[in-house]
Scaffold this active site. Sequence first.
Site, PDB file in Angstrom:
ATOM      1  N   ASN A 163      -7.163   1.897  10.265  1.00 21.83           N
ATOM      2  CA  ASN A 163      -5.824   2.015  10.839  1.00 21.83           C
ATOM      3  C   ASN A 163      -5.969   1.937  12.345  1.00 21.83           C
ATOM      4  O   ASN A 163      -6.636   2.775  12.949  1.00 21.83           O
ATOM      5  CB  ASN A 163      -5.183   3.360  10.462  1.00 21.83           C
ATOM      6  CG  ASN A 163      -4.911   3.475   8.974  1.00 21.83           C
ATOM      7  OD1 ASN A 163      -5.004   2.493   8.241  1.00 21.83           O
ATOM      8  ND2 ASN A 163      -4.560   4.665   8.530  1.00 21.83           N
ATOM      9  N   GLU A 187      -3.369  -0.103   8.268  1.00 19.01           N
ATOM     10  CA  GLU A 187      -2.162   0.256   9.021  1.00 19.01           C
ATOM     11  C   GLU A 187      -2.248  -0.338  10.419  1.00 19.01           C
ATOM     12  O   GLU A 187      -3.320  -0.326  11.028  1.00 19.01           O
ATOM     13  CB  GLU A 187      -2.016   1.778   9.192  1.00 19.01           C
ATOM     14  CG  GLU A 187      -1.570   2.515   7.967  1.00 19.01           C
ATOM     15  CD  GLU A 187      -1.452   4.020   8.224  1.00 19.01           C
ATOM     16  OE1 GLU A 187      -1.171   4.424   9.360  1.00 19.01           O
ATOM     17  OE2 GLU A 187      -1.670   4.778   7.256  1.00 19.01           O
ATOM     18  N   ARG A 204       0.855  -1.185   0.000  1.00 21.82           N
ATOM     19  CA  ARG A 204       0.000   0.000   0.000  1.00 21.82           C
ATOM     20  C   ARG A 204       0.892   1.236   0.000  1.00 21.82           C
ATOM     21  O   ARG A 204       1.686   1.421   0.920  1.00 21.82           O
ATOM     22  CB  ARG A 204      -0.903  -0.001   1.242  1.00 21.82           C
ATOM     23  CG  ARG A 204      -1.688   1.276   1.402  1.00 21.82           C
ATOM     24  CD  ARG A 204      -2.591   1.296   2.644  1.00 21.82           C
ATOM     25  NE  ARG A 204      -3.230   2.612   2.708  1.00 21.82           N
ATOM     26  CZ  ARG A 204      -3.216   3.411   3.761  1.00 21.82           C
ATOM     27  NH1 ARG A 204      -2.630   3.034   4.891  1.00 21.82           N
ATOM     28  NH2 ARG A 204      -3.789   4.593   3.713  1.00 21.82           N
ATOM     29  N   GLU A 228      -7.413   8.528   6.500  1.00 23.18           N
ATOM     30  CA  GLU A 228      -7.722   9.216   7.755  1.00 23.18           C
ATOM     31  C   GLU A 228      -8.222  10.646   7.557  1.00 23.18           C
ATOM     32  O   GLU A 228      -7.564  11.601   7.997  1.00 23.18           O
ATOM     33  CB  GLU A 228      -6.496   9.207   8.679  1.00 23.18           C
ATOM     34  CG  GLU A 228      -5.967   7.814   8.983  1.00 23.18           C
ATOM     35  CD  GLU A 228      -4.880   7.802  10.054  1.00 23.18           C
ATOM     36  OE1 GLU A 228      -4.429   8.878  10.464  1.00 23.18           O
ATOM     37  OE2 GLU A 228      -4.497   6.705  10.486  1.00 23.18           O
ATOM     38  N   HIS A 283      -2.889  10.762   0.846  1.00 25.78           N
ATOM     39  CA  HIS A 283      -2.293  10.542   2.163  1.00 25.78           C
ATOM     40  C   HIS A 283      -1.664  11.875   2.583  1.00 25.78           C
ATOM     41  O   HIS A 283      -0.476  11.952   2.882  1.00 25.78           O
ATOM     42  CB  HIS A 283      -1.301   9.381   2.143  1.00 25.78           C
ATOM     43  CG  HIS A 283      -1.061   8.750   3.490  1.00 25.78           C
ATOM     44  ND1 HIS A 283      -1.231   7.401   3.737  1.00 25.78           N
ATOM     45  CD2 HIS A 283      -0.681   9.280   4.676  1.00 25.78           C
ATOM     46  CE1 HIS A 283      -0.935   7.144   5.010  1.00 25.78           C
ATOM     47  NE2 HIS A 283      -0.592   8.268   5.605  1.00 25.78           N
ATOM     48  N   TYR A 325      -3.915   1.401  16.076  1.00 30.12           N
ATOM     49  CA  TYR A 325      -2.633   1.368  16.787  1.00 30.12           C
ATOM     50  C   TYR A 325      -2.769   1.143  18.283  1.00 30.12           C
ATOM     51  O   TYR A 325      -1.923   0.526  18.900  1.00 30.12           O
ATOM     52  CB  TYR A 325      -1.881   2.693  16.582  1.00 30.12           C
ATOM     53  CG  TYR A 325      -1.334   2.851  15.179  1.00 30.12           C
ATOM     54  CD1 TYR A 325      -0.105   2.319  14.827  1.00 30.12           C
ATOM     55  CD2 TYR A 325      -2.068   3.527  14.201  1.00 30.12           C
ATOM     56  CE1 TYR A 325       0.396   2.451  13.539  1.00 30.12           C
ATOM     57  CE2 TYR A 325      -1.577   3.659  12.905  1.00 30.12           C
ATOM     58  CZ  TYR A 325      -0.344   3.117  12.578  1.00 30.12           C
ATOM     59  OH  TYR A 325       0.145   3.241  11.300  1.00 30.12           O
TER      60      TYR A 325
HETATM   61  C1  FCB Z   1      -1.166   7.177  10.826  1.00 30.19           C
HETATM   62  C2  FCB Z   1      -0.746   7.697   9.467  1.00 30.19           C
HETATM   63  C3  FCB Z   1       0.564   7.136   8.970  1.00 30.19           C
HETATM   64  C4  FCB Z   1       1.589   7.005  10.077  1.00 30.19           C
HETATM   65  C5  FCB Z   1       0.993   6.335  11.297  1.00 30.19           C
HETATM   66  C6  FCB Z   1       1.971   6.154  12.432  1.00 30.19           C
HETATM   67  O1  FCB Z   1      -2.054   8.079  11.406  1.00 30.19           O
HETATM   68  O2  FCB Z   1      -1.734   7.402   8.508  1.00 30.19           O
HETATM   69  O3  FCB Z   1       1.010   7.925   7.911  1.00 30.19           O
HETATM   70  O4  FCB Z   1       2.157   8.209  10.351  1.00 30.19           O
HETATM   71  O5  FCB Z   1      -0.124   7.042  11.752  1.00 30.19           O
END
Ligand code: FCB
Length: 453
Positions: free
Chosen positions: A299, A360, A78, A167, A122, A301
């Site tokens: 995405n 992500e 990607r 995002e 992006h 995290y």
């Molecule tokens: C996300 C972004 C990506 C990267 C990660 C850590 O929000 O999409 O570009 O910076 O965080």
Amino acid sequence: MANKILFPENFIWGAATASYQIEGAWNKHGKGESTWDRFAHTPGKIRNNDTGDVANDHYRLWKKDIGLMKKIGLQAYRFSTSWPRILPAGRGKVNQKGLDFYNRLVDSLLEANITPFVTLNHWDMPQKLEDEGGWPLRSTAEAFVEYTDVISRALGDRVKNWITHNEPAVVAWMGYSMGIHAPGLTDYKLGVRVAHHLLLSHGQAVPVIRRNSPNAEVGITLDISWKIPASNSRADMDMVREEDGKWFRWFADPLYGRGYPSDKVADLTKIGALPNGLDFVQPGDMDVIATPTDFLGLNYYSRTVYRSDNPDNDPQTLFPQPRTPEHWTEMGWEIYPDGLTGVLGRAYFNYQPRKLYITENGASYSTPPDEKGNVPDELRTNYLRTHFVAMHHAIQAGVPLAGYFLWSLMDNFEWSRGYSQRFGIVWVDYETQKRMLKDSAKWYRGVIKKNGF
Ligand code: FCB
């Protein structure tokens, strides 16, 4: 931990990057200035005043980078195309050299048997458009559709997986309302307009991509964290509602035909962000935004715990995990794999997308190479392993998760934090541009090979 975790047969294992974070060559071969070029060149905006001027020099070293992908055994990659590299002024004249770059990249990926997933926005949008008013203007949505047309006509015979925006919440809120990202503005009145025009341009772009790229699959990527109250006090729970509404529902609800969430319309009215109501919404817009898509990208995290410090807090308070690298990455993000199961279930069962991708997921650890030439980043490997188990739980619960993109293929420019954060499974020496597989990349190679672990 389970003994054996096997993923569905057609599950896609990939990795992700973004143009501004890796390409460099910010003013080469006819590329126009982007909002991120301007922002990073403004002293004080980025940690250490780092810029993406050179970044990973991927514009020059892309062949080597495909070599790395082959070594890891990636099935998909990607990446994002840089709007100002293709349309330097945002609309009008096309920069053929920019298109050539992505044409070569796509051809070589396909030769290497790696499926390209292209993200159109992006974040690095043409500064020229920003100077004219940027995303708060409806005409910027039209320009985005023009750019979509140009790039999908050029690549659409070979690229069959498209993501319109990455995002949009981060662009709207962090870029135009909180001033942390380009273009660095601080006005919620602008943020809501930006959000609308991003969503509108997404809906308008979907049929354009379908026309130019037969049998393509099209989606959008939203960021989502697992949000919970620190206690069951009303104040803490209301914070979760507010923040989830701002970052997720404000985007997901309209995309799935529910319009803007009324509780958030009330919140935004209260803070003066909607002085004339939703006057920027024109008849038919909400239907365009809800154009059916093929997948939803998420995405994920981390978890966020909301604590209001309101006196009516219930004593039954949730304490965060210890502040050690096993529980918190260097971004200051808490590691919470169960949240990945949670967000996948929530997104699927609430909104019923046809399928989902994790577009992500990954961890920031700066573990350097050792004397033997290895990068022993087992903390990252642990992060990945536990999140893969969490993903597997979601699939077992019935979530149609079709693939996973690790953030990131290699260390790169981490927006306002510059080069201080390393998310890569490939180590990058920014002085020499040498790359090196970290131990996590070698472990990931094994996972891909076995389709599990
Ligand atoms: C996300 C972004 C990506 C990267 C990660 C850590 O929000 O999409 O570009 O910076 O965080």
